[in-house]
Design an enzyme around this catalytic site. Structure first.
Site, PDB file in Angstrom:
ATOM      1  CG  ASP A  54      63.272  27.492  24.073  1.00  0.00           C
ATOM      2  OD1 ASP A  54      63.873  27.024  23.088  1.00  0.00           O
ATOM      3  OD2 ASP A  54      63.842  28.042  25.014  1.00  0.00           O
ATOM      4  CB  THR A  87      66.462  30.370  20.652  1.00  0.00           C
ATOM      5  OG1 THR A  87      65.326  30.314  21.499  1.00  0.00           O
ATOM      6  CG2 THR A  87      67.648  29.806  21.373  1.00  0.00           C
ATOM      7  CB  THR A  88      62.105  33.358  19.534  1.00  0.00           C
ATOM      8  OG1 THR A  88      61.872  32.219  20.357  1.00  0.00           O
ATOM      9  CG2 THR A  88      60.939  33.522  18.602  1.00  0.00           C
ATOM     10  CG  ASP A 381      65.696  29.800  27.975  1.00  0.00           C
ATOM     11  OD1 ASP A 381      66.629  29.039  27.656  1.00  0.00           O
ATOM     12  OD2 ASP A 381      64.676  29.946  27.286  1.00  0.00           O
TER      13      ASP A 381
END
Length: 484
Positions: A54, A87-88, A381
Site C-alpha cells: 500500500d 495512493t501508489t 481500501d
C-alpha cells in the site's frame, strides 16, 4: 543574516533538486503497482515489521528531510483520506509529471508557462474522462469493481469473501436519504489473531472487548432492552477540594448514607424502565452493581464514546446524560441478541442480529498480527472503493487503458495549441503513459514493444479501442471490458 550551517538553494538549482527528490520518492513505490506488485518490508520506529504494498503505508514509514519529498508523502496521505485507494498510482503519476517538466525547466522555460500548460491539460483530461465514463449497472458489477481494486493486494488470494464483507459493511452504514456513508466512524474493524481468513464476518450489530461486571449478571439475553448512558453510576465527587465540618460521629454516617441514597436513586430511575442491559461510558460502583443484579439487569462500564455511538446507531437507542432524564423512547429495542463469548483468552460482548443497524463491526481472523494489519489495510481500501461507487456510480477501465486514452487525446489536442505552451502540454500527455508502462515493467513484459502496441491500438480508433489496456498478470494488451 542566516545561520552559518544553513544551506540555501535558489532558482534553477532548487527546481531541479525538487524534481529529483520527487522522482526518488516515486521510484521507491514504483514496483508496488499492479497485480504483480512487490511488497515492501519495513521496520517501524517501535521495531515491529510492516509488510505491505500500500503506497500510503510505505511512505508513512519513510523519514525524509527534503521539503518536496515531504509534500509528495502528504499527497499520498490526502489521496488515502479522500479517495481511500490509488495512493501508489497518484505518487507515480506526480513523479512522472515532474520528470516530464524537467527538460523544459533545464531549457530555461518559465515555470508559469509550464504550470499554465499543465492546468490546461488537467481541465481537458477531466472533460475527456467525463466523456468516456460509463454508468454502473448492477450489484454484481459492484463486486467486480471491489475485486479489481484489491486484485493487486495481499487479500486477492482469498477470492470474493473479503470483497463481499466490504460491500456488506458499506451497505449497512449507507444513509441514502442523506447521501452519507461514514465508514470511519460507524464501521469498526476488530482484529482477533487466530482462526482462518474465511472466518471473517460482518456483524449486524456491534462487538466490544468487554465482559459483564458481576458474575451473577446474565451473559445471554434475547431481544434485550438497551439503555445507553454517558454519566457515572456512582456518587459525585467534588470537582474542587471540598471540606466538610463534622460535629459528631452520626454526621459521618449520614454522609455515607447520603452517598448510598444518591446511587440508589440513580438505580431506581433506571430500574423503573425495566432495561435488560445498561451501558455507561463512565464508572459503575459496586453498590450500583448490587442494585442492578437484584433487578436482573446486566451492566457494562467504561466504553469509548465512539463505541457507545455505534451501539446507539445499531439498536436505535439514544444516549442519555442524566438518569433523571430517561424516557421510554431512549431505550433501544432493535437488537436481537446480547451475548458474551470467549475467543482465545478474551471475553467479547456481541450486540448483534439488529433489525435495521446503521453501524457494524467487522471481525477479522488470521494467523498473525502482521497478516491482520495488512488485511485491515486492504479491507479499508475495498470499503472506500465501494463507498465511492455508491456515491457516484461511474466507471473507467483499468489496466492503464484510461491513462493511455487520455495520453492519446491530450497528444492530439496539443497540436491545436499555439506558442511554446504546447511542449509542456505534450510532455504531460506522454507522462500519462507511466501507468501502463509500470504495469508492463512489473510483470516482466517487453515494455517498449507492449507500450508501442498499445499506443498504436489507441491511435487506430480512439473511441472503439479506449478500453484496451495491459493485463497486469500476463503483460499482454487486452480489452479491459472482457477482463472485467
Amino acid at each position: 543574516v542566516l545561520n552559518t550551517n544553513t544551506k540555501r538553494e535558489t532558482g534553477r538549482k532548487a527546481q531541479l533538486a525538487n524534481i529529483a527528490a520527487s522522482k526518488a520518492v516515486s521510484d521507491i513505490i514504483r514496483t508496488s503497482l499492479g497485480p504483480r506488485a512487490m511488497s515492501k518490508m519495513l521496520l517501524d520506529p517501535m521495531g515491529s515489521i510492516v509488510m505491505t504494498n500500500d503506497g500510503n503505508a510505505i511512505l508513512r514509514e519513510i523519514d525524509v528531510a527534503h521539503p518536496a519529498a515531504k509534500s509528495m508523502i502528504e499527497l499520498s496521505r490526502t489521496q488515502d483520506e479522500e479517495v481511500g485507494d490509488g495512493t501508489t498510482s497518484v505518487i507515480i503519476l506526480a513523479g512522472e509529471m515532474l520528470a516530464a517538466a524537467e527538460p523544459w525547466v533545464a531549457k530555461i522555460m518559465h515555470p508559469s508557462i509550464i504550470i499554465t500548460a499543465y492546468n490546461q491539460a488537467l481541465e481537458d483530461a477531466k472533460a475527456h474522462l467525463d466523456k468516456i465514463a460509463f454508468p454502473l449497472d448492477d450489484s454484481r458489477q459492484l463486486l467486480d469493481i471491489v475485486k479489481s481494486s484489491v486484485g493487486t493486494k495481499f487479500m486477492s488470494r482469498y477470492g470474493d469473501h473479503l470483497c463481499q464483507l466490504a460491500i456488506d459493511a458499506v451497505k449497512i452504514v449507507n444513509r441514502s436519504e442523506r447521501k452519507e456513508i461514514d465508514i470511519k466512524r460507524y464501521v469498526r474493524v476488530e482484529k482477533i489473531p487466530g482462526g482462518e481468513i474465511t472466518d471473517c464476518e460482518v456483524l449486524q450489530g456491534v462487538m466490544l472487548e468487554k465482559d459483564v461486571l458481576h458474575s451473577k449478571m446474565r451473559r445471554r439475553i434475547e431481544n434485550p432492552r438497551i439503555l445507553l448512558l454517558d454519566c457515572p453510576l456512582e456518587y459525585k465527587k467534588g470537582e474542587s477540594q471540598t471540606s466538610l465540618e463534622l460535629a459528631g460521629e452520626d454526621d459521618f454516617e449520614r454522609i455515607l448514607k447520603l452517598e448510598e441514597e444518591a446511587v440508589a436513586k440513580m438505580c431506581d430511575d433506571i430500574i423503573k424502565f425495566k432495561p435488560d442491559l445498561v451501558v455507561t461510558e463512565k464508572g459503575l460502583s459496586d453498590l450500583a452493581q448490587h442494585y442492578l443484579v437484584k433487578a436482573g439487569i446486566t451492566g457494562l462500564r467504561r466504553l469509548r464514546k465512539t463505541d457507545n455511538n455505534r451501539i446507539a446507531r445499531a439498536c436505535g437507542a439514544t444516549i442519555v446524560s442524566r438518569t433523571s432524564e430517561i424516557k421510554e423512547e431512549d431505550i433501544g429495542k432493535g437488537c436481537g441478541l446480547f451475548e458474551i463469548r470467549k475467543i482465545g483468552d478474551t471475553y467479547f460482548t456481541f450486540i448483534e442480529k439488529c433489525k435495521d443497524p446503521k453501524a457494524c463491526s467487522v471481525i477479522l481472523r488470521g494467523a498473525s498480527k502482521d497478516i491482520l494489519k495488512e488485511v485491515e489495510r486492504n479491507l479499508q481500501d475495498a470499503m472506500c472503493v465501494a463507498r465511492n461507487v455508491m456515491m457516484d456510480g461511474r466507471l473507467l477501465p483499468g489496466g492503464g487503458a484510461t491513462e493511455m486514452s487520455l495520453s492519446h487525446a491530450l497528444n492530439e489536442k496539443s497540436k491545436t495549441i499555439e506558442g511554446v505552451a504546447q511542449y509542456p502540454y505534450r510532455a504531460c500527455a506522454l507522462a500519462m503513459e507511466v501507468i501502463p508502462r509500470t504495469l508492463a515493467q512489473n510483470c516482466g513484459a517487453r515494455t517498449i514493444r507492449v507500450i508501442t502496441e498499445l499506443r498504436a491500438k489507441h491511435a487506430q480508433d480512439a473511441d472503439a479501442n479506449r478500453t484496451w489496456g495491459i493485463n497486469g498478470i500476463t503483460g499482454k494488451i487486452q480489452d479491459m471490458k472482457e477482463l472485467g
